[in-house]
Design an enzyme around this catalytic site. Sequence first.
Site, PDB file in Angstrom:
ATOM      1  CB  CYS A 200      43.959  39.609  45.470  1.00 29.37           C
ATOM      2  SG  CYS A 200      42.455  39.744  46.452  1.00 29.37           S
ATOM      3  CG  HIS A 284      41.165  37.581  41.848  1.00 34.16           C
ATOM      4  ND1 HIS A 284      42.222  36.728  42.101  1.00 34.16           N
ATOM      5  CD2 HIS A 284      40.692  37.959  43.054  1.00 34.16           C
ATOM      6  CE1 HIS A 284      42.370  36.585  43.401  1.00 34.16           C
ATOM      7  NE2 HIS A 284      41.453  37.315  44.004  1.00 34.16           N
ATOM      8  CD  GLU A 286      43.298  35.741  38.933  1.00 38.10           C
ATOM      9  OE1 GLU A 286      43.562  36.944  38.783  1.00 38.10           O
ATOM     10  OE2 GLU A 286      42.876  35.264  40.006  1.00 38.10           O
TER      11      GLU A 286
HETATM   12  N1  LIG Z   1      41.996  36.991  47.235  1.00 37.94           N
HETATM   13  C1  LIG Z   1      42.907  37.526  48.024  1.00 37.94           C
HETATM   14  O1  LIG Z   1      44.106  37.530  47.739  1.00 37.94           O
HETATM   15  C2  LIG Z   1      42.392  38.086  49.330  1.00 37.94           C
HETATM   16  C3  LIG Z   1      43.385  38.941  50.062  1.00 37.94           C
HETATM   17  C4  LIG Z   1      43.080  39.059  51.545  1.00 37.94           C
HETATM   18  N2  LIG Z   1      43.103  37.764  52.174  1.00 37.94           N
HETATM   19  C5  LIG Z   1      41.738  39.744  51.775  1.00 37.94           C
HETATM   20  O2  LIG Z   1      40.799  39.093  52.154  1.00 37.94           O
HETATM   21  O3  LIG Z   1      41.630  40.934  51.576  1.00 37.94           O
END
Ligand SMILES: NC(=O)CC[C@H](N)C(=O)O
Length: 304
Positions: A200, A284, A286
């Site tokens: 992410c 994600h 995980e």
């Molecule tokens: N879940 C995250 O790592 C989000 C990454 C970043 N803050 C976004 O909104 O794109």
Amino acid sequence: MGGNRYAHPSSVPLTKGNTRVEECPTPLKETGSRATAMRRDYSNEYSHWNSVKSLGQWLQEEKVPALFGIDTRMLTKIIRDEGTVLAKIEFDGQHIEISDPNQKNLIAEVSTKEIKVFGKGNPIKVVAVDCGVKHNIIRLLVKQGAEVHLVPWDQDLLSLDYDGLFISNGPGDPSLAETLINNVRKVLESDRPQPVFGICMGNQITALAAGAKSYKLPMGNRGQNQPVLNVMTGQAFITAQNHGYGIDSKSLPAGWSPLFVNANDGTNEGIMHNTKPVFTAQFHPEAKGGPTDTEVIKDFDGVA
Ligand SMILES: NC(=O)CC[C@H](N)C(=O)O
């Protein structure tokens, strides 16, 4: 907010109808963000067998303002048409300024201040940069045999010994984490042989370090049923996601390729280096919807 950076309460209060307080998009206390809860209806009577307190009590303890009796479908329509919008709740006569959390480098606010070790004695040493890491990622890395060294976001990485480098998820605009982007760039340019993996925010930081561009998505991708394609194999996954920024795949420099793509909106879902063991996931892995759908973390520990 207990141990989880995304503000999962340690004792999860449950209200009637199985609604539970789930992860918040930004760590509330740690960033000072003014998170708000909004519901169409609210029941003062809670009856779930596992409940310890009401949602209202928990919100009060955490100083989170809440509104109910709201037509949430109407709000959804505004957000769907306008994209992400800032909002505030004011009580009569108590004016508050509106503040945009995306103007701040939130990673610096939530990252660990000192190095922490998990899974001590495990055979594979993984340095994990804490941008606001979800603890399940650490748990899975440890389960795969990693001794995880969780380091502050601005840690110099070139000077560290490791078998693999991991860059975590985290809140806010990735382009504001300049120190981290520069440190990761040094690693990428150093030709160190150890694998690099990011989830992410970790995807976004790696891509920015490689020289790609990030942008604010008009509509963030959130939820647990986002379809993703592996560009290399054509395999499809149903993934969990929570992000408001994206990487422009077209801006990836020579030597890099998109690895995953979102089958709904075509946005980037991960990148890879064409010859080095560097790969990332915007989703994600995980937090998969099924037991083994996206076990990308295994692939990372496999090469580390
Ligand atoms: N879940 C995250 O790592 C989000 C990454 C970043 N803050 C976004 O909104 O794109």
